[in-house]
Scaffold this motif. Structure first.
Motif, PDB file in Angstrom:
ATOM      1  N   ASP A  13      -7.330  -0.413 -10.985  1.00 41.28           N
ATOM      2  CA  ASP A  13      -7.341   0.460 -12.167  1.00 41.28           C
ATOM      3  C   ASP A  13      -6.198   1.463 -12.117  1.00 41.28           C
ATOM      4  N   TRP A  14      -5.999   2.078 -10.947  1.00 37.08           N
ATOM      5  CA  TRP A  14      -4.913   3.045 -10.782  1.00 37.08           C
ATOM      6  C   TRP A  14      -3.572   2.364 -11.030  1.00 37.08           C
ATOM      7  N   SER A  15      -3.388   1.189 -10.468  1.00 31.23           N
ATOM      8  CA  SER A  15      -2.137   0.454 -10.649  1.00 31.23           C
ATOM      9  C   SER A  15      -1.898   0.114 -12.114  1.00 31.23           C
ATOM     10  N   HIS A  16      -2.951  -0.274 -12.818  1.00 29.98           N
ATOM     11  CA  HIS A  16      -2.808  -0.602 -14.245  1.00 29.98           C
ATOM     12  C   HIS A  16      -2.472   0.648 -15.055  1.00 29.98           C
TER      13      HIS A  16
ATOM     14  N   ASN B 231       0.828  -1.188   0.000  1.00 33.49           N
ATOM     15  CA  ASN B 231       0.000   0.000   0.000  1.00 33.49           C
ATOM     16  C   ASN B 231       0.875   1.255   0.000  1.00 33.49           C
ATOM     17  N   GLU B 232       0.232   2.397   0.007  1.00 32.61           N
ATOM     18  CA  GLU B 232       0.892   3.666  -0.272  1.00 32.61           C
ATOM     19  C   GLU B 232       2.083   3.997   0.632  1.00 32.61           C
ATOM     20  N   ASP B 233       1.922   3.927   1.946  1.00 26.22           N
ATOM     21  CA  ASP B 233       3.000   4.348   2.846  1.00 26.22           C
ATOM     22  C   ASP B 233       4.279   3.547   2.627  1.00 26.22           C
ATOM     23  N   GLY B 234       4.182   2.244   2.700  1.00 27.55           N
ATOM     24  CA  GLY B 234       5.359   1.400   2.522  1.00 27.55           C
ATOM     25  C   GLY B 234       5.896   1.460   1.110  1.00 27.55           C
TER      26      GLY B 234
ATOM     27  N   ILE C 168      16.627   7.217 -14.160  1.00 28.39           N
ATOM     28  CA  ILE C 168      15.305   6.824 -13.684  1.00 28.39           C
ATOM     29  C   ILE C 168      14.304   7.863 -14.164  1.00 28.39           C
ATOM     30  N   PRO C 169      13.490   7.506 -15.159  1.00 29.39           N
ATOM     31  CA  PRO C 169      12.498   8.461 -15.661  1.00 29.39           C
ATOM     32  C   PRO C 169      11.374   8.679 -14.648  1.00 29.39           C
ATOM     33  N   GLY C 170      10.624   9.742 -14.870  1.00 26.94           N
ATOM     34  CA  GLY C 170       9.456   9.993 -14.035  1.00 26.94           C
ATOM     35  C   GLY C 170       8.452   8.862 -14.157  1.00 26.94           C
ATOM     36  N   GLN C 171       7.698   8.661 -13.119  1.00 23.16           N
ATOM     37  CA  GLN C 171       6.674   7.607 -13.060  1.00 23.16           C
ATOM     38  C   GLN C 171       7.259   6.269 -13.494  1.00 23.16           C
ATOM     39  N   ALA C 172       8.388   5.908 -12.897  1.00 17.83           N
ATOM     40  CA  ALA C 172       9.041   4.640 -13.210  1.00 17.83           C
ATOM     41  C   ALA C 172       8.648   3.563 -12.206  1.00 17.83           C
ATOM     42  N   TRP C 173       7.456   3.697 -11.630  1.00 17.58           N
ATOM     43  CA  TRP C 173       7.015   2.773 -10.593  1.00 17.58           C
ATOM     44  C   TRP C 173       5.494   2.686 -10.570  1.00 17.58           C
ATOM     45  N   THR C 174       5.003   1.639  -9.955  1.00 15.33           N
ATOM     46  CA  THR C 174       3.581   1.508  -9.646  1.00 15.33           C
ATOM     47  C   THR C 174       3.452   0.641  -8.400  1.00 15.33           C
ATOM     48  N   TYR C 175       2.319   0.749  -7.769  1.00 11.73           N
ATOM     49  CA  TYR C 175       2.014  -0.074  -6.597  1.00 11.73           C
ATOM     50  C   TYR C 175       0.498  -0.168  -6.482  1.00 11.73           C
ATOM     51  N   TRP C 176       0.024  -0.951  -5.557  1.00 10.05           N
ATOM     52  CA  TRP C 176      -1.411  -1.095  -5.334  1.00 10.05           C
ATOM     53  C   TRP C 176      -1.880   0.090  -4.525  1.00 10.05           C
ATOM     54  N   HIS C 177      -2.689   0.954  -5.111  1.00  6.12           N
ATOM     55  CA  HIS C 177      -3.061   2.227  -4.504  1.00  6.12           C
ATOM     56  C   HIS C 177      -4.404   2.143  -3.790  1.00  6.12           C
ATOM     57  N   LEU C 178      -4.358   2.156  -2.479  1.00  2.00           N
ATOM     58  CA  LEU C 178      -5.571   2.263  -1.667  1.00  2.00           C
ATOM     59  C   LEU C 178      -5.444   3.386  -0.654  1.00  2.00           C
TER      60      LEU C 178
ATOM     61  N   ILE D 213      10.037   2.718  -2.845  1.00  2.36           N
ATOM     62  CA  ILE D 213      10.343   3.379  -4.117  1.00  2.36           C
ATOM     63  C   ILE D 213      11.443   4.413  -3.932  1.00  2.36           C
ATOM     64  N   SER D 214      11.354   5.225  -2.888  1.00  5.07           N
ATOM     65  CA  SER D 214      12.374   6.260  -2.687  1.00  5.07           C
ATOM     66  C   SER D 214      13.735   5.653  -2.356  1.00  5.07           C
ATOM     67  N   GLU D 215      13.758   4.599  -1.563  1.00  2.19           N
ATOM     68  CA  GLU D 215      15.036   3.971  -1.211  1.00  2.19           C
ATOM     69  C   GLU D 215      15.694   3.321  -2.430  1.00  2.19           C
TER      70      GLU D 215
END
Length: 84
Positions: free
Chosen positions: A54-57, A6-9, A28-38, A14-16
């Motif tokens: 949907d957000w993750s996709h 989830n978002e916090d972890g 590392i380009p912008g938006q080079a990551w995704t996660y399950w967003h709740l 991602i930052s580490e």
């Protein structure tokens, strides 16, 4: 980068990882990551809940497009090794 959490972890991971890769010289380009967003805080397991997918996709598709764009640009104009 795809983070399972989830978002916090996810933001912390991602930052580490991004910081470590940038220190090693990776681009590392912008938006080079995704996660399950709740949203922030603990939540149900990804497999137990349809929300946030949907957000993750969408961010996953943006991630792939950005990575491809940067890879294409670097292939056309490579950055040389640092001096020394």
């Amino acid at each position: 980068m795809v983070v399972t959490g989830n978002e916090d972890g996810a933001h912390h991971v991602i930052s580490e990882i991004s910081g470590a890769l940038a220190d090693l010289g990776y681009t590392i380009p912008g938006q080079a990551w995704t996660y399950w967003h709740l949203g922030p805080g603990p939540g149900p397991d990804h497999l137990d809940d349809e929300r946030g997918r949907d957000w993750s996709h969408r961010t996953g598709r943006a991630m792939a497009a950005n990575l491809y764009g940067v890879a294409s640009a670097l292939a056309a104009r490579p950055v040389g090794a640092p001096p020394g």
